[in-house]
Design an enzyme around this catalytic site. Sequence first.
Site, short mmCIF file in Angstrom:
data_model
loop_
_atom_site.label_atom_id
_atom_site.label_comp_id
_atom_site.label_asym_id
_atom_site.label_seq_id
_atom_site.Cartn_x
_atom_site.Cartn_y
_atom_site.Cartn_z
N SER A 27 -18.11 56.45 12.12
CA SER A 27 -17.37 57.52 11.47
C SER A 27 -15.91 57.53 11.89
O SER A 27 -15.00 57.69 11.06
CB SER A 27 -18.01 58.87 11.78
OG SER A 27 -19.32 58.93 11.29
N ARG A 31 -12.42 56.44 9.64
CA ARG A 31 -11.30 57.37 9.49
C ARG A 31 -10.00 56.75 10.00
O ARG A 31 -8.96 56.85 9.35
CB ARG A 31 -11.61 58.67 10.24
CG ARG A 31 -12.60 59.57 9.49
CD ARG A 31 -13.24 60.60 10.41
NE ARG A 31 -14.05 61.57 9.66
CZ ARG A 31 -15.27 61.31 9.18
NH1 ARG A 31 -15.81 60.12 9.36
NH2 ARG A 31 -15.94 62.25 8.51
N GLY A 99 -21.05 55.33 2.47
CA GLY A 99 -20.52 56.59 1.96
C GLY A 99 -19.05 56.76 2.26
O GLY A 99 -18.30 57.34 1.46
N SER A 174 -22.36 67.01 0.78
CA SER A 174 -21.86 66.12 1.82
C SER A 174 -20.51 66.58 2.33
O SER A 174 -19.61 66.91 1.54
CB SER A 174 -21.73 64.68 1.29
OG SER A 174 -21.11 63.85 2.25
N GLN A 176 -18.42 64.66 3.44
CA GLN A 176 -17.46 63.62 3.06
C GLN A 176 -16.55 64.07 1.90
O GLN A 176 -15.44 63.55 1.76
CB GLN A 176 -18.19 62.34 2.68
CG GLN A 176 -18.85 61.66 3.87
CD GLN A 176 -19.69 60.46 3.47
OE1 GLN A 176 -20.10 60.31 2.32
NE2 GLN A 176 -19.98 59.60 4.43
N GLU A 322 -27.44 63.74 10.62
CA GLU A 322 -27.65 62.30 10.79
C GLU A 322 -28.56 61.99 11.98
O GLU A 322 -29.07 60.88 12.11
CB GLU A 322 -26.32 61.57 10.94
CG GLU A 322 -25.57 61.88 12.20
CD GLU A 322 -24.19 61.22 12.20
OE1 GLU A 322 -23.86 60.60 13.22
OE2 GLU A 322 -23.47 61.33 11.19
N ARG A 353 -33.58 61.15 2.46
CA ARG A 353 -34.17 61.02 3.79
C ARG A 353 -35.31 62.00 4.03
O ARG A 353 -36.23 61.69 4.80
CB ARG A 353 -33.09 61.20 4.86
CG ARG A 353 -32.25 59.95 5.08
CD ARG A 353 -31.27 60.11 6.21
NE ARG A 353 -30.50 58.88 6.40
CZ ARG A 353 -29.34 58.81 7.04
NH1 ARG A 353 -28.81 59.92 7.54
NH2 ARG A 353 -28.72 57.66 7.17
N LYS A 419 -25.74 47.91 9.19
CA LYS A 419 -24.80 48.84 8.57
C LYS A 419 -23.89 49.47 9.61
O LYS A 419 -22.68 49.62 9.40
CB LYS A 419 -25.58 49.92 7.83
CG LYS A 419 -24.74 51.03 7.21
CD LYS A 419 -25.66 52.05 6.56
CE LYS A 419 -24.88 53.26 6.04
NZ LYS A 419 -24.04 52.94 4.88
#
Length: 441
Positions: A27, A31, A99, A174, A176, A322, A353, A419
């Site tokens: 994450s 960023r 994402g 989300s 995001q 998460e 999920r 990932k």
Amino acid sequence: MASEVLWTAPVADRPVDALVRVPGSKSLTARWMLLAAAAAEPAVLRGALVSRDTRLMRDALERLGAVLAVEDGALHITPIPAPTEEPAEPVEIHTGLAGTVMRFVPMLAALHHGDVRFTGDDAALARPMDPVIDLLRQQGVEVTEHGEPGRLPLTVHGTGRLGGGRLQVDASASSQFISNLLLVAARAEEDVELVHVGAVLPSLPHIEMTVETLRQAGVDASHQLDAEGRHTWRVRRGEIRLGEVAVEPDLSNAGPFLAAAMVTGGTIAVDDWPETTTQPGDAYRDLLARMGGEVWREDGAVCVRGTGTLHGIDADMSAVGELAPTVAALCALADSPSRLTGIAHLRGHETDRLKALATELTKVGARTEELEDGVEIHPGELSGTVFESYEDHRMATAGAVIGLRVPDLRVVDIGTTQKTLPDFVGMWLSMLHPEPATDDA
């Protein structure tokens, strides 16, 4: 096909006892990479994660004109050049299942003068993009949707500018959808005021992480509640300057290893755990203590010891969704039922999920009820089975955790862990079978 490859999760024949070093936070890496590409001067990232998601981010930024190179183990990033007067040739960006790429980069693409088409893996085409599209259109950016409305593939018709101003977004699905605008808001023509108008706001720590990275990059960013009690963020326009940044270890990726201590009655220490952090993974310290573990800090590491007792838990995980797959795996092995709530937004992640956890934990033998916003887990007599990962790295590692105690648990496509954790299998086996110490000086 990769999805047909089965990995038999190793059973632990003794308590684990290991020092684990996890790579940089996905994450934070994402960023910092995006901020560096939008910055006014080159930047250097030390400890940046190298994984599928970050490779996809690197490719996206390079297609928009940034220059990224690894020198002396650090990632050097030269920002995207100023837009040209004439539109550039069309660009296509493949987001994979990341994402951070599919939600963050389209806003950056608006600052590119030309058409930028976004597509992704098949599973990515089902993930919601409506708020991204809506925010772009609120700022006067034209977006063409090529398939199902509110989904990839889509094309951002960048004009080299973002309007800014007062904007509204529903980020119930989300966090995001908040971060995607905040990360480039300083480049807008006006200061940005972003108001959340959704019913719920999941994963608030991830938004706090975005605000903190902005501040460290010299951007004036703030978060408060408005007169109506709505979350509101303000970002002043100005230059982004990172300089040199050290990326924290990924605390969420530390979770399966800490869980191994709980399952086996062993001890795991995760090195370089930050004293203060905005990462949701820091919540493992409290969650695992509540489930019966002993948790302490020692010489810059966080240590977890399993006590032989693993209790169920009733937890609102809305801020740390998460972590839910790893915690759910522990719940299946606990001595009492568990209830994990506040995580309806997990239906829009790499897979649904909640449905995936309910399905796979039930297959293993834990009676699991799918709730509207979570799961209820009743431990039972567990047995080996094929544990589907759904191309979801956290489902794959959840299977590995259960497999420490349950023989013949076969995880589908353990490689999906690349990932965010490129050598998960190697790290897992090293934890279980450490090399013997030598007397060499």
